[in-house]
Motif scaffolding. Structure first.
Motif, PDB file in Angstrom:
ATOM      1  N   MET A   1       0.844  -1.167   0.000  1.00 24.11           N
ATOM      2  CA  MET A   1       0.000   0.000   0.000  1.00 24.11           C
ATOM      3  C   MET A   1       0.893   1.234   0.000  1.00 24.11           C
ATOM      4  O   MET A   1       1.309   1.712   1.041  1.00 24.11           O
ATOM      5  CB  MET A   1      -0.907   0.010   1.221  1.00 24.11           C
ATOM      6  N   ILE A   2       1.164   1.753  -1.179  1.00 21.62           N
ATOM      7  CA  ILE A   2       2.023   2.926  -1.324  1.00 21.62           C
ATOM      8  C   ILE A   2       1.139   4.166  -1.424  1.00 21.62           C
ATOM      9  O   ILE A   2       0.170   4.192  -2.172  1.00 21.62           O
ATOM     10  CB  ILE A   2       2.919   2.803  -2.569  1.00 21.62           C
ATOM     11  N   PHE A   3       1.489   5.197  -0.654  1.00 21.07           N
ATOM     12  CA  PHE A   3       0.762   6.455  -0.730  1.00 21.07           C
ATOM     13  C   PHE A   3       1.748   7.591  -0.977  1.00 21.07           C
ATOM     14  O   PHE A   3       2.941   7.450  -0.756  1.00 21.07           O
ATOM     15  CB  PHE A   3      -0.067   6.709   0.539  1.00 21.07           C
ATOM     16  N   GLY A   4       1.226   8.692  -1.453  1.00 22.16           N
ATOM     17  CA  GLY A   4       2.035   9.870  -1.741  1.00 22.16           C
ATOM     18  C   GLY A   4       1.506  10.539  -2.995  1.00 22.16           C
ATOM     19  O   GLY A   4       0.730   9.944  -3.747  1.00 22.16           O
ATOM     20  N   ASP A   5       1.905  11.770  -3.206  1.00 15.40           N
ATOM     21  CA  ASP A   5       1.391  12.543  -4.341  1.00 15.40           C
ATOM     22  C   ASP A   5       1.567  11.765  -5.638  1.00 15.40           C
ATOM     23  O   ASP A   5       2.686  11.475  -6.049  1.00 15.40           O
ATOM     24  CB  ASP A   5       2.117  13.883  -4.437  1.00 15.40           C
ATOM     25  N   PRO A   6       0.456  11.417  -6.283  1.00 13.01           N
ATOM     26  CA  PRO A   6       0.537  10.598  -7.499  1.00 13.01           C
ATOM     27  C   PRO A   6       0.905  11.385  -8.749  1.00 13.01           C
ATOM     28  O   PRO A   6       1.127  10.798  -9.795  1.00 13.01           O
ATOM     29  CB  PRO A   6      -0.874  10.030  -7.617  1.00 13.01           C
ATOM     30  N   ARG A   7       0.950  12.705  -8.635  1.00 14.82           N
ATOM     31  CA  ARG A   7       1.310  13.563  -9.770  1.00 14.82           C
ATOM     32  C   ARG A   7       0.524  13.184 -11.027  1.00 14.82           C
ATOM     33  O   ARG A   7       1.087  12.892 -12.066  1.00 14.82           O
ATOM     34  CB  ARG A   7       2.805  13.516 -10.007  1.00 14.82           C
ATOM     35  N   GLY A   8      -0.798  13.166 -10.866  1.00 18.22           N
ATOM     36  CA  GLY A   8      -1.664  12.893 -12.003  1.00 18.22           C
ATOM     37  C   GLY A   8      -2.024  11.440 -12.205  1.00 18.22           C
ATOM     38  O   GLY A   8      -2.831  11.116 -13.058  1.00 18.22           O
TER      39      GLY A   8
ATOM     40  N   MET B   1      -3.113   7.523 -10.364  1.00 18.35           N
ATOM     41  CA  MET B   1      -3.937   7.038  -9.272  1.00 18.35           C
ATOM     42  C   MET B   1      -3.083   6.292  -8.255  1.00 18.35           C
ATOM     43  O   MET B   1      -2.190   5.535  -8.613  1.00 18.35           O
ATOM     44  CB  MET B   1      -5.026   6.102  -9.816  1.00 18.35           C
ATOM     45  N   GLU B   2      -3.317   6.536  -6.980  1.00 18.29           N
ATOM     46  CA  GLU B   2      -2.723   5.757  -5.904  1.00 18.29           C
ATOM     47  C   GLU B   2      -3.830   5.529  -4.882  1.00 18.29           C
ATOM     48  O   GLU B   2      -4.892   6.111  -4.969  1.00 18.29           O
ATOM     49  CB  GLU B   2      -1.465   6.403  -5.313  1.00 18.29           C
ATOM     50  N   PHE B   3      -3.568   4.701  -3.889  1.00 22.20           N
ATOM     51  CA  PHE B   3      -4.674   4.208  -3.094  1.00 22.20           C
ATOM     52  C   PHE B   3      -5.378   5.274  -2.253  1.00 22.20           C
ATOM     53  O   PHE B   3      -6.596   5.246  -2.138  1.00 22.20           O
ATOM     54  CB  PHE B   3      -4.252   2.975  -2.280  1.00 22.20           C
ATOM     55  N   ALA B   4      -4.689   6.252  -1.681  1.00 23.08           N
ATOM     56  CA  ALA B   4      -5.369   7.272  -0.876  1.00 23.08           C
ATOM     57  C   ALA B   4      -6.247   8.161  -1.759  1.00 23.08           C
ATOM     58  O   ALA B   4      -7.365   8.524  -1.376  1.00 23.08           O
ATOM     59  CB  ALA B   4      -4.361   8.101  -0.088  1.00 23.08           C
ATOM     60  N   THR B   5      -5.751   8.496  -2.938  1.00 20.97           N
ATOM     61  CA  THR B   5      -6.532   9.296  -3.882  1.00 20.97           C
ATOM     62  C   THR B   5      -7.762   8.527  -4.338  1.00 20.97           C
ATOM     63  O   THR B   5      -8.869   9.081  -4.419  1.00 20.97           O
ATOM     64  CB  THR B   5      -5.666   9.686  -5.098  1.00 20.97           C
TER      65      THR B   5
ATOM     66  N   LEU C   1      -0.460  13.696   3.790  1.00 20.58           N
ATOM     67  CA  LEU C   1      -1.587  13.540   2.865  1.00 20.58           C
ATOM     68  C   LEU C   1      -2.117  14.874   2.333  1.00 20.58           C
ATOM     69  O   LEU C   1      -3.181  14.914   1.716  1.00 20.58           O
ATOM     70  CB  LEU C   1      -2.726  12.777   3.548  1.00 20.58           C
ATOM     71  N   THR C   2      -1.376  15.954   2.523  1.00 17.68           N
ATOM     72  CA  THR C   2      -1.859  17.257   2.067  1.00 17.68           C
ATOM     73  C   THR C   2      -2.039  17.312   0.548  1.00 17.68           C
ATOM     74  O   THR C   2      -2.799  18.126   0.047  1.00 17.68           O
ATOM     75  CB  THR C   2      -0.913  18.395   2.518  1.00 17.68           C
ATOM     76  N   TYR C   3      -1.364  16.439  -0.174  1.00 15.64           N
ATOM     77  CA  TYR C   3      -1.535  16.393  -1.630  1.00 15.64           C
ATOM     78  C   TYR C   3      -2.983  16.099  -2.015  1.00 15.64           C
ATOM     79  O   TYR C   3      -3.427  16.475  -3.098  1.00 15.64           O
ATOM     80  CB  TYR C   3      -0.590  15.376  -2.278  1.00 15.64           C
ATOM     81  N   LEU C   4      -3.735  15.449  -1.131  1.00 16.13           N
ATOM     82  CA  LEU C   4      -5.143  15.168  -1.420  1.00 16.13           C
ATOM     83  C   LEU C   4      -5.933  16.464  -1.555  1.00 16.13           C
ATOM     84  O   LEU C   4      -6.832  16.554  -2.400  1.00 16.13           O
ATOM     85  CB  LEU C   4      -5.752  14.294  -0.328  1.00 16.13           C
ATOM     86  N   LEU C   5      -5.603  17.462  -0.754  1.00 17.73           N
ATOM     87  CA  LEU C   5      -6.274  18.764  -0.850  1.00 17.73           C
ATOM     88  C   LEU C   5      -5.970  19.429  -2.178  1.00 17.73           C
ATOM     89  O   LEU C   5      -6.861  19.930  -2.851  1.00 17.73           O
ATOM     90  CB  LEU C   5      -5.834  19.682   0.293  1.00 17.73           C
TER      91      LEU C   5
END
Length: 172
Positions: free
Chosen positions: A1-8, A10-14, A154-158
């Motif tokens: 389960m990798i998370f972090g800014d996906p830069r366009g 898809m990743e699991f938190a997004t 997770l601020t990238y979600l905002l």
């Protein structure tokens, strides 16, 4: 389960934000037993993409890692409920959670997962129910302090949520 800014990408938190947190329906807390009180047995250790990238780079330079498998676990073990709550908190959304029998969802997924609009495949549900945890030992041995699955990381979600809203407004 990798998370972090996906830069366009898809990743699991997004994906959880889009498919579970944003819709106006309760978030599922899957359970495999007979009673809803057994909901949320799922335990995960999400690992930040930066930690994974650093681990790859350092492992390539370290002959002691050649030919070895590395287990890249995040800073802490968290439950499915905690993951959903953390994502909802980051985007300022109140999200109700509802116990859902995994058997029913699994049956539906077997029948409907070939349709792109069905939010989860049978295989994804099975993997989720099995959990995905591992210790941080390999990251630490490479000199990496794992980032926690929390609001700060997770601020990238905002940012991504605002970008999506802007695209939808322009399209309307």
């Amino acid at each position: 389960m990798i998370f972090g800014d996906p830069r366009g990408r898809m990743e699991f938190a997004t994906q959880l934000l889009q498919d579970i947190i944003e819709p106006p329906i309760p978030a599922p807390l899957f359970y495999t037993g007979m009673l809803p009180g057994d909901a949320d047995p799922i335990r995960l250790t999400p690992v930040h993409i930066d930690d994974v990238a650093q681990a790859f780079a350092r492992a390539l330079r370290d002959p002691a890692t050649y030919g070895k498998k590395l287990c890249l676990g995040g800073a802490a073990e968290v439950t499915w409920r905690e993951i959903l709550s953390t994502i909802a908190d980051v985007v300022g959304k109140s999200k109700h959670k509802l116990p859902v029998p995994a058997f029913g969802v699994s049956t539906a997924a077997r029948l409907l997962d070939r349709f792109e609009s069905f939010p989860i495949t049978h295989d994804q549900l099975q993997m989720l129910l099995e959990g995905n945890t591992c210790p941080t030992d390999d990251l630490i041995s490479l000199g990496i302090t794992p980032k926690a699955f929390g609001a700060h990381e997770l601020t990238y979600l905002l940012k991504n949520r605002k970008l999506d809203a802007g695209l939808h407004e322009r399209a309307a």
